[in-house]
Design a protein around this motif. Structure first.
Motif, mmCIF file in Angstrom:
data_model
loop_
_atom_site.group_PDB
_atom_site.id
_atom_site.type_symbol
_atom_site.label_atom_id
_atom_site.label_comp_id
_atom_site.label_asym_id
_atom_site.label_seq_id
_atom_site.Cartn_x
_atom_site.Cartn_y
_atom_site.Cartn_z
ATOM 1 N N VAL A 1 4.031 4.105 3.342
ATOM 2 C CA VAL A 1 3.918 2.868 2.528
ATOM 3 C C VAL A 1 3.886 1.742 3.615
ATOM 4 O O VAL A 1 4.477 1.805 4.782
ATOM 5 C CB VAL A 1 5.296 2.692 1.848
ATOM 6 C CG1 VAL A 1 5.374 3.655 0.794
ATOM 7 C CG2 VAL A 1 6.619 2.788 2.486
ATOM 8 N N SER A 2 3.433 0.528 3.154
ATOM 9 C CA SER A 2 3.458 -0.771 3.689
ATOM 10 C C SER A 2 3.599 -1.772 2.829
ATOM 11 O O SER A 2 3.231 -1.755 1.535
ATOM 12 C CB SER A 2 2.309 -0.851 4.600
ATOM 13 O OG SER A 2 0.951 -1.191 3.896
ATOM 14 N N GLY A 3 4.347 -2.816 3.206
ATOM 15 C CA GLY A 3 4.371 -3.984 2.240
ATOM 16 C C GLY A 3 5.723 -3.681 1.368
ATOM 17 O O GLY A 3 6.354 -2.865 1.755
ATOM 18 N N PHE A 4 5.757 -4.390 0.472
ATOM 19 C CA PHE A 4 6.744 -4.219 -0.698
ATOM 20 C C PHE A 4 6.447 -2.918 -1.821
ATOM 21 O O PHE A 4 5.572 -3.423 -2.499
ATOM 22 C CB PHE A 4 7.143 -5.435 -1.507
ATOM 23 C CG PHE A 4 7.781 -6.257 -0.294
ATOM 24 C CD1 PHE A 4 9.171 -6.392 0.007
ATOM 25 C CD2 PHE A 4 6.957 -7.418 0.158
ATOM 26 C CE1 PHE A 4 9.900 -7.180 0.870
ATOM 27 C CE2 PHE A 4 7.496 -8.216 1.161
ATOM 28 C CZ PHE A 4 9.125 -8.204 1.483
ATOM 29 N N VAL A 5 6.962 -1.904 -1.634
ATOM 30 C CA VAL A 5 6.629 -0.828 -2.799
ATOM 31 C C VAL A 5 7.922 -0.253 -3.224
ATOM 32 O O VAL A 5 8.807 -0.042 -2.283
ATOM 33 C CB VAL A 5 5.672 0.215 -2.051
ATOM 34 C CG1 VAL A 5 5.352 1.156 -3.116
ATOM 35 C CG2 VAL A 5 4.420 -0.391 -1.557
ATOM 36 N N SER A 6 8.147 -0.194 -4.497
ATOM 37 C CA SER A 6 9.370 0.531 -4.965
ATOM 38 C C SER A 6 8.809 1.509 -6.224
ATOM 39 O O SER A 6 7.809 1.387 -6.697
ATOM 40 C CB SER A 6 10.318 -0.621 -5.725
ATOM 41 O OG SER A 6 9.720 -1.017 -6.538
ATOM 42 N N THR B 1 0.947 -1.162 0.045
ATOM 43 C CA THR B 1 0.097 -0.034 0.056
ATOM 44 C C THR B 1 1.060 1.228 0.022
ATOM 45 O O THR B 1 1.849 1.383 0.680
ATOM 46 C CB THR B 1 -0.963 -0.100 1.133
ATOM 47 O OG1 THR B 1 -1.595 -1.107 1.241
ATOM 48 C CG2 THR B 1 -1.515 1.215 1.323
ATOM 49 N N ALA B 2 0.396 2.412 -0.860
ATOM 50 C CA ALA B 2 1.016 3.443 -0.557
ATOM 51 C C ALA B 2 0.087 4.542 -0.510
ATOM 52 O O ALA B 2 -0.922 4.586 -1.325
ATOM 53 C CB ALA B 2 2.063 3.767 -2.034
ATOM 54 N N GLY C 1 5.036 -5.588 -4.357
ATOM 55 C CA GLY C 1 5.363 -7.131 -4.267
ATOM 56 C C GLY C 1 6.789 -7.134 -3.953
ATOM 57 O O GLY C 1 7.634 -6.276 -4.466
ATOM 58 N N SER C 2 7.105 -8.265 -3.425
ATOM 59 C CA SER C 2 8.552 -8.573 -3.238
ATOM 60 C C SER C 2 9.190 -8.944 -4.618
ATOM 61 O O SER C 2 8.801 -9.574 -5.457
ATOM 62 C CB SER C 2 8.680 -9.738 -2.380
ATOM 63 O OG SER C 2 9.927 -10.168 -2.129
#
Length: 74
Positions: free
Chosen positions: A26-31, A11-12, A52-53
């Motif tokens: 941000v939470s989780g994998f965000v780039s 999430t962003a 995602g990772s």
């Protein structure tokens, strides 16, 4: 501000301050453009947001973002 959530991948929260788009949380994998993003940070004029990772490439989701067309993401 908008909250962009991609399932359980990440999430962003992105806010427009009248001049720039800022990632506030941000939470989780965000780039952004293949770089891990942390808050607060500003989005480049044109970028790819990935959720995602990187260790699970088949599960990742990618979205383009362009300040001249922000509705693509927002």
């Amino acid at each position: 501000a908008v909250r962009v959530t991609v399932g359980s991948l990440g999430t962003a929260i992105i806010r427009y301050d009248g001049l720039r788009f800022e990632v506030q949380q941000v939470s989780g994998f965000v780039s952004v453009n293949s770089q891990a993003v942390s808050a607060p940070s500003h989005l480049p004029g044109s970028s790819v947001l990935s959720f995602g990772s990187p260790d699970e490439p088949g599960k990742r989701r990618h979205y383009t973002f362009d300040v001249s067309h922000p509705e693509v993401v927002l």
